[in-house]
Design an enzyme around this catalytic site. Structure first.
Site, PDB file in Angstrom:
ATOM      1  CE  LYS A   1      -3.693   2.205   2.623  1.00  0.00           C
ATOM      2  NZ  LYS A   1      -4.634   2.030   3.722  1.00  0.00           N
TER       3      LYS A   1
ATOM      4  CE  LYS B   1      -5.778   1.639  -0.565  1.00  0.00           C
ATOM      5  NZ  LYS B   1      -6.287   1.622   0.764  1.00  0.00           N
TER       6      LYS B   1
HETATM    7  C1  PBG Z   1      -7.156   3.249   5.430  1.00  0.00           C
HETATM    8  C2  PBG Z   1      -7.601   2.968   4.058  1.00  0.00           C
HETATM    9  C3  PBG Z   1      -7.486   3.871   3.007  1.00  0.00           C
HETATM   10  C4  PBG Z   1      -8.037   3.278   1.888  1.00  0.00           C
HETATM   11  C5  PBG Z   1      -8.496   2.001   2.263  1.00  0.00           C
HETATM   12  N1  PBG Z   1      -8.213   1.825   3.624  1.00  0.00           N
HETATM   13  C6  PBG Z   1      -7.016   5.275   2.957  1.00  0.00           C
HETATM   14  C7  PBG Z   1      -5.848   5.693   3.701  1.00  0.00           C
HETATM   15  O1  PBG Z   1      -4.852   4.973   3.776  1.00  0.00           O
HETATM   16  O2  PBG Z   1      -5.927   6.796   4.225  1.00  0.00           O
HETATM   17  C8  PBG Z   1      -8.096   3.962   0.564  1.00  0.00           C
HETATM   18  C9  PBG Z   1      -9.035   3.459  -0.426  1.00  0.00           C
HETATM   19  C10 PBG Z   1      -9.381   4.395  -1.501  1.00  0.00           C
HETATM   20  O3  PBG Z   1      -8.832   5.499  -1.672  1.00  0.00           O
HETATM   21  O4  PBG Z   1     -10.274   4.015  -2.247  1.00  0.00           O
HETATM   22  N2  PBG Z   1      -7.000   2.208   6.284  1.00  0.00           N
END
Ligand code: PBG
Length: 331
Positions: free
Chosen positions: A200, A254
């Site tokens: 991520k 992601k």
């Molecule tokens: C946070 C989380 C995020 C997303 C999924 N889980 C955002 C972040 O890290 O602030 C992002 C998903 C998206 O932008 O569609 N645990």
């Protein structure tokens, strides 16, 4: 074009749709798609999300209806995210451990009303903390790793008890997959799957999601001490390798669309299932470009999902799951 050697003409195999269909290497099917669903408290609520056109927060009763409809066009996997009331948020995010919190209630109700649905629950503290970070903060303002992992494993256990089929840690703490697996196994939930956000990146494409769960109420939030640096790629393989060793059942990469190289590399190096997450900013960009008349939304969405699968993803989390599934049923 005159020569004694026959000319190979690639255009021959682009001649008609039948030949193209026979040769296509990638197909999108509703069964490979996962739809994120944002849950809010209340009854009969359907609230549009800022900067995420066409996506809503639903109260549990409405979410049940939406999920039933999504199943009618072939979507059966739903990733639940809570949008909790701000008075329930705190510095340590303790509402995450309330076994009757919004998301546990949602899981119980949805599973009791729709027996064959598969629910994936998010494991992270950002919807529950008033600062919006994914974990517990130390004195220096940074997220404490091991203390957060303790909380996450209990959060995951609560979700499993409520009936979640798959828990999905999205926090990027080190060592959390192993600890969640141990906690689940110790309590008899050895059949609950872990879909780990192994890779991520600290992307700037998460803005609309943060509006949806309210994790950015104090303005832009910097998660770059735990989410990955997008100037590095080999680190992705290290992260996946760790999660494989810690017993993850599948891994998420992601964002997906800007990170196809990472998906491809992961596909070449690992055997376990890879899920691409087309994030909120990717979806919003397509929506806004389409509303300005620059692109055809359905076609570009379809193309973007094909690209993610072509790179090597087995399944995709996308806000456009319903739109694609509807498109496929009309074909
Ligand atoms: C946070 C989380 C995020 C997303 C999924 N889980 C955002 C972040 O890290 O602030 C992002 C998903 C998206 O932008 O569609 N645990």
């Amino acid at each position: 074009m005159t020569s004694n050697n026959p000319i190979y003409r690639p255009r021959r195999s682009r001649k008609n749709i039948q030949i193209k269909n026979m040769l296509s290497e990638v197909v999108i099917d509703a069964s490979n798609l996962i739809l994120p669903v944002f849950i809010c408290s209340g009854y009969n609520i359907r609230r549009e999300i800022k900067n995420l056109p066409g996506q809503f927060q639903f109260s549990i009763d409405v979410a049940v209806e939406k999920i039933k409809y999504a199943q009618s066009v072939g979507i059966n996997f739903f990733m639940l995210f809570p949008s909790i009331d701000s008075n329930l948020k705190s510095c340590d995010g303790k509402e995450a451990l309330n076994s009757e919190n919004l998301i546990c209630e949602a899981i119980k109700v949805i599973k009791s009303k729709i027996s064959d649905v598969i629910l994936i629950s998010d494991v992270a503290l950002d919807p529950y903390t008033d600062h919006g970070h994914d974990g517990v903060l130390g004195n220096d303002g940074d997220v404490l790793n091991d203390q957060t992992v303790e909380v996450l494993s209990k959060q995951a256990l609560n979700q499993a008890k409520a009936g979640s089929d798959i828990v999905a840690p999205s926090d990027m703490m080190d060592g959390r997959v192993a600890q969640i697996r141990n906690e689940l196994d110790k309590n008899g939930f050895e059949n609950v799957l872990i879909m780990s956000y192994s890779v991520k990146y600290a992307s700037h494409l998460y803005g609309p999601f943060r509006n949806a769960v309210g994790s950015n109420s104090h303005g832009p939030i910097d998660k770059s001490t735990y989410q990955m640096d997008f100037k590095r790629s080999r680190e992705a393989l290290i992260e996946i390798d760790l999660d494989v060793k810690e017993s993850a059942d599948m891994v998420i990469i992601k964002p997906a669309g800007f990170y196809l190289d990472i998906i491809k590399e992961a596909r070449q190096n690992f055997k376990l299932p890879i899920i691409g997450y087309q994030v909120s900013g990717e979806y919003a960009m397509m929506k806004y470009a389409a509303s300005a008349g620059a692109i055809d939304f359905d076609r570009v969405l379809f193309e973007s999902l094909i690209a993610i699968k072509r790179a090597g993803a087995d399944a995709i989390i996308t806000y456009g799951a319903l739109e694609i599934a509807e498109m496929l049923t009309k074909k």
